[in-house]
Design an enzyme around this catalytic site. Structure first.
Site, PDB file in Angstrom:
ATOM      1  N   GLY A   1       0.787  -1.231   0.000  1.00 53.68           N
ATOM      2  CA  GLY A   1       0.000   0.000   0.000  1.00 53.68           C
ATOM      3  C   GLY A   1       0.818   1.279   0.000  1.00 53.68           C
ATOM      4  O   GLY A   1       0.299   2.340   0.353  1.00 53.68           O
TER       5      GLY A   1
ATOM      6  N   LYS B   1     -23.322  -8.787  34.042  1.00 55.29           N
ATOM      7  CA  LYS B   1     -22.542  -7.574  34.290  1.00 55.29           C
ATOM      8  C   LYS B   1     -23.329  -6.403  33.751  1.00 55.29           C
ATOM      9  O   LYS B   1     -23.964  -6.501  32.701  1.00 55.29           O
ATOM     10  CB  LYS B   1     -21.215  -7.712  33.557  1.00 55.29           C
ATOM     11  CG  LYS B   1     -20.384  -6.456  33.423  1.00 55.29           C
ATOM     12  CD  LYS B   1     -19.016  -6.820  32.882  1.00 55.29           C
ATOM     13  CE  LYS B   1     -18.647  -5.941  31.715  1.00 55.29           C
ATOM     14  NZ  LYS B   1     -17.321  -6.189  31.187  1.00 55.29           N
ATOM     15  N   MET B   2     -23.332  -5.316  34.490  1.00 53.59           N
ATOM     16  CA  MET B   2     -24.020  -4.113  34.036  1.00 53.59           C
ATOM     17  C   MET B   2     -23.174  -2.966  34.568  1.00 53.59           C
ATOM     18  O   MET B   2     -23.329  -2.516  35.693  1.00 53.59           O
ATOM     19  CB  MET B   2     -25.440  -4.095  34.608  1.00 53.59           C
ATOM     20  CG  MET B   2     -26.282  -2.933  34.170  1.00 53.59           C
ATOM     21  SD  MET B   2     -27.057  -3.200  32.570  1.00 53.59           S
ATOM     22  CE  MET B   2     -27.547  -1.521  32.237  1.00 53.59           C
TER      23      MET B   2
ATOM     24  N   GLU C   1       8.505   4.789 -10.751  1.00 53.86           N
ATOM     25  CA  GLU C   1       8.189   3.408 -11.070  1.00 53.86           C
ATOM     26  C   GLU C   1       7.046   3.293 -12.072  1.00 53.86           C
ATOM     27  O   GLU C   1       7.247   2.990 -13.236  1.00 53.86           O
ATOM     28  CB  GLU C   1       7.852   2.683  -9.766  1.00 53.86           C
ATOM     29  CG  GLU C   1       7.818   1.187  -9.905  1.00 53.86           C
ATOM     30  CD  GLU C   1       7.818   0.499  -8.556  1.00 53.86           C
ATOM     31  OE1 GLU C   1       7.501   1.169  -7.555  1.00 53.86           O
ATOM     32  OE2 GLU C   1       8.119  -0.698  -8.506  1.00 53.86           O
TER      33      GLU C   1
ATOM     34  N   HIS D   1     -28.108  -4.222  39.144  1.00 50.25           N
ATOM     35  CA  HIS D   1     -28.927  -5.082  38.289  1.00 50.25           C
ATOM     36  C   HIS D   1     -29.342  -6.324  39.055  1.00 50.25           C
ATOM     37  O   HIS D   1     -28.793  -6.644  40.105  1.00 50.25           O
ATOM     38  CB  HIS D   1     -28.168  -5.452  37.010  1.00 50.25           C
ATOM     39  CG  HIS D   1     -26.919  -6.242  37.257  1.00 50.25           C
ATOM     40  ND1 HIS D   1     -26.883  -7.604  37.287  1.00 50.25           N
ATOM     41  CD2 HIS D   1     -25.649  -5.828  37.511  1.00 50.25           C
ATOM     42  CE1 HIS D   1     -25.655  -8.016  37.542  1.00 50.25           C
ATOM     43  NE2 HIS D   1     -24.892  -6.952  37.688  1.00 50.25           N
TER      44      HIS D   1
ATOM     45  N   GLU E   1     -25.805 -14.149  10.038  1.00 50.41           N
ATOM     46  CA  GLU E   1     -26.234 -15.541  10.103  1.00 50.41           C
ATOM     47  C   GLU E   1     -27.549 -15.788   9.386  1.00 50.41           C
ATOM     48  O   GLU E   1     -27.746 -16.830   8.790  1.00 50.41           O
ATOM     49  CB  GLU E   1     -26.335 -15.983  11.562  1.00 50.41           C
ATOM     50  CG  GLU E   1     -24.957 -16.226  12.152  1.00 50.41           C
ATOM     51  CD  GLU E   1     -24.985 -16.708  13.577  1.00 50.41           C
ATOM     52  OE1 GLU E   1     -26.079 -16.682  14.186  1.00 50.41           O
ATOM     53  OE2 GLU E   1     -23.925 -17.091  14.088  1.00 50.41           O
TER      54      GLU E   1
ATOM     55  N   LYS F   1      10.147   5.314  13.775  1.00 49.33           N
ATOM     56  CA  LYS F   1      10.686   6.454  14.523  1.00 49.33           C
ATOM     57  C   LYS F   1      10.323   7.779  13.852  1.00 49.33           C
ATOM     58  O   LYS F   1      10.209   7.870  12.625  1.00 49.33           O
ATOM     59  CB  LYS F   1      12.198   6.356  14.689  1.00 49.33           C
ATOM     60  CG  LYS F   1      12.986   6.288  13.411  1.00 49.33           C
ATOM     61  CD  LYS F   1      14.468   6.303  13.760  1.00 49.33           C
ATOM     62  CE  LYS F   1      15.331   6.026  12.565  1.00 49.33           C
ATOM     63  NZ  LYS F   1      16.748   6.051  12.848  1.00 49.33           N
TER      64      LYS F   1
END
Lengths: 101, 520
Positions: free
Chosen positions: B44, B451-452, B69, B457, B312, B217
């Site tokens: 690239g 988990k919240m 080139e 919760h 899916e 760098k």
């Protein structure tokens, strides 16, 4: 009428420029017998001309005529290579008229 | 400013304008300097070089492209696919091309010593002609193959680099590498432009190409370290996926939105947070797509635009399923509140998917994004690439103040570890687990909010049923343990009371009765 149209691209008045011009003039006189037209182009004065001809290296000699187009780069100190680029076969040493000058 | 002497200023950065690249470069490329962009074939380099100029032109800075080139004709043609009209820019006098590509028609013979002063004069001429602020030179290796004496070429390129500095332009020079991990560049070019070096890689792993950019760098100034994935896409060009930079900027809001199911909202302490990402994890058939459909219908009911990325199921399948649950996604789509993107995950790399998802979000401006399922996308690359994809997509979503709902499929029917879940659970704000629970010869479904982040919760595992009206949450599984471990064990009510009384002697006896009463 000149048979050869040659363009020599140089940058400024450097020693390498002087050397290339001197080498080329000598070869032309000796082996082209004056049948040539030479233009010297300083790319520092007119970079656009170098752009148009896609010149990268200096000095660059371009043989515009007769075809095919050929390019020789360097200070032209190797005469055999220059003649190869000009499609000129050197005259046999005995018959060379410029030999004594 | 008040110091009149030659006290040097710190190195300034020139914002390149290349999407996200400036983030990893911490502002851009070092201004008034030359940066070496090294990479293998196909990594690239040319795209980066042209885009550096294109982004400059978009910002009102003229540019010069020096090609060693490809022919100018090929470059003009190839760059059209990115939407860059080089011919137009040349006509407008804001771009100049210097053609130093080899001409196979003309034979070149070397005779004696030479230098590349003409090339330098042409570059300087082009810079002055368009008033260029940026110069790109592509690529150095091709210059070495045009001349027999490499030491001359090396010396002359060094002169050009110095001249560019004197002209006050910021430049990139590209150079070839023979392998993705090895010497910086061929022909020892790093010897003369060693101040700033970045490397583009295009590594083959698990039969897939993965592009990364690394800033090796920047002398005298900072940058992000390590390899960052990027992709090259039509109409955008180079797009960097800057993992470490984006995570720091997330806002967080207290605004709650409905999951589309009031009972589930209740379990989450009043709904999902607006700029959060929720992961729904469960085995096949546990109700993940239903949770997604609910989430979309909830958005539709609130008049919010929703984007569904389905990897899916087809659009028709999704709409039919939704009808079966009493939700009208088709109507939502007609009203312009829903956009469905269905595709096989394999059609693009994960980096490309990230760019596509971003483009969809920018185009449609949804308030909710659902992705079903992450597990399908996991097939699209290495675990590292997948994790970076999830980080990229979730931080992007949060930054846009959008609610994201992702699904993940667990391997075992009864639960147990999910590969997807393991790698991304820390990246999401909330996790909802859906599980099969075997109870006395019957398969039941259980749901829990694991988990919240930032909210209280419900910690119970609640049974739920699915019928023509969608999802219905029922009572907690009081007499089953080991559901999450994938090995449910039934416990008699007497045992439960005894355990509770051990844990909390004060309220132990009442606890089992008190909680079900609350949920009624």
């Amino acid at each position: 009428m000149s048979d050869y149209l040659l363009k020599l691209y140089v940058t400024g008045k450097s020693p390498r420029t002087e050397k290339a011009i001197a080498n080329l003039r000598r070869i032309c006189e000796e082996d082209l017998h004056g049948r040539y037209e030479l233009q010297i182009i300083d790319v520092l004065e007119d970079p656009q001309l170098a752009e148009d001809a896609k010149i990268l290296a200096t000095p660059t000699l371009i043989k515009r005529l007769p075809p095919p187009l050929r390019r020789v780069i360097g200070d032209l100190s190797d005469k055999e290579k220059v003649l190869l680029g000009l499609d000129v076969w050197p005259d046999p040493p005995a018959a060379a008229p410029g030999e004594t000058e | 400013m008040s110091d009149p002497g030659d006290r040097p200023y710190a190195v300034q950065k020139l914002a390149t304008g290349i999407e996200s690249f400036d983030l990893i470069a911490e502002g851009g490329l070092p201004q008034n300097r030359t940066t070496l962009v090294a990479g293998t074939a196909g990594s690239g380099k040319t795209v980066f070089a042209v885009q550096f100029l294109a982004a400059g032109i978009a910002a009102g800075e003229s540019g010069v492209f020096v090609t060693f080139e490809e022919s100018p004709r090929d470059i003009r043609q190839n760059m059209r696919s990115f939407g860059w009209d080089l011919v137009q820019w040349e006509q407008d006098g804001i771009l100049a091309l210097v053609d130093a590509s080899p001409d196979p028609e003309i034979e070149t013979i070397e005779s004696g010593s030479f230098d590349l002063s003409a090339l330098l004069a042409r570059v300087e001429n082009a810079v002055r002609k368009v008033g260029a602020k940026r110069v790109a030179i592509d690529s150095l290796g091709a210059m070495f193959s045009q001349f027999s004496d490499q030491s001359i070429v090396r010396r002359e390129l060094f002169r050009i680099a110095i001249a560019l500095k004197e002209l006050g332009v910021t430049a990139v020079m590209t150079a070839e590498r023979t392998e993705d991990y090895g010497a910086i560049a061929r022909f020892g070019v790093e010897e003369f432009i060693a101040d700033n070096v970045m490397i583009l890689r295009n590594v083959l792993g698990e039969e897939r190409r993965r592009r990364t950019v690394e800033i090796l760098k920047f002398r005298g100034t900072g940058h992000q370290k390590g390899e960052f994935p990027f992709t090259i896409v039509a109409d955008h060009g180079f797009v960097v996926i800057p993992l470490s930079s984006i995570q720091l900027r997330q806002k967080s809001s207290e605004v709650r939105i409905s999951s589309g199911n009031p009972e589930l909202d209740g379990m989450c302490g009043g709904g999902f947070f607006r700029d959060s990402v929720i992961l729904v994890s469960g085995a096949t058939g546990t109700g993940k797509t239903l949770t997604v459909t609910q989430f979309l219908a909830g958005g539709g009911a609130a008049g919010e635009r929703c984007l569904l990325l389905s990897f899916e199921e087809s659009r028709d399948q999704l709409f039919r399923n939704a009808r079966g649950w009493g939700m009208d996604l088709e109507g939502m789509e007609k009203d312009g509140l829903l956009r469905v993107v269905c595709d096989y995950p394999e059609v693009a790399s994960l980096e490309d998917w990230l760019v596509r998802i971003k483009a969809q979000v920018h185009d449609f401006r949804p308030s909710r994004v659902a992705l079903d399922s992450l597990s399908a996308l996991e097939r699209g690359g290495s675990l590292k690439a997948f994790r970076e994809f999830v980080i990229g997509v979730s931080s992007f979503i949060k930054h846009q103040e959008i609610t994201g709902l992702f699904t993940a499929t667990t391997a075992g029917l009864m639960g147990g570890p999910s590969i997807t879940g393991n790698h991304i659970s820390t990246l999401t704000d909330s996790i909802i687990l859906l599980r099969y629970v075997e109870a006395f010869g019957e398969m039941k479904r259980g749901m829990t909010v694991l988990k919240m982040r930032g909210s209280d919760h419900d910690k119970e595992i609640r049974e739920f049923t699915i019928d023509q009206d969608g999802m219905h949450l029922g009572r907690p599984f009081r007499n089953v343990t080991g559901i999450l471990a994938g090995a449910p064990v039934h416990v008699s009510p007497g045992d439960i009371e005894r355990i509770w009384s051990h844990l909390d002697p004060e309220a132990g006896a009442e606890e089992p009765q008190a909680t079900p009463a609350q949920s009624d």
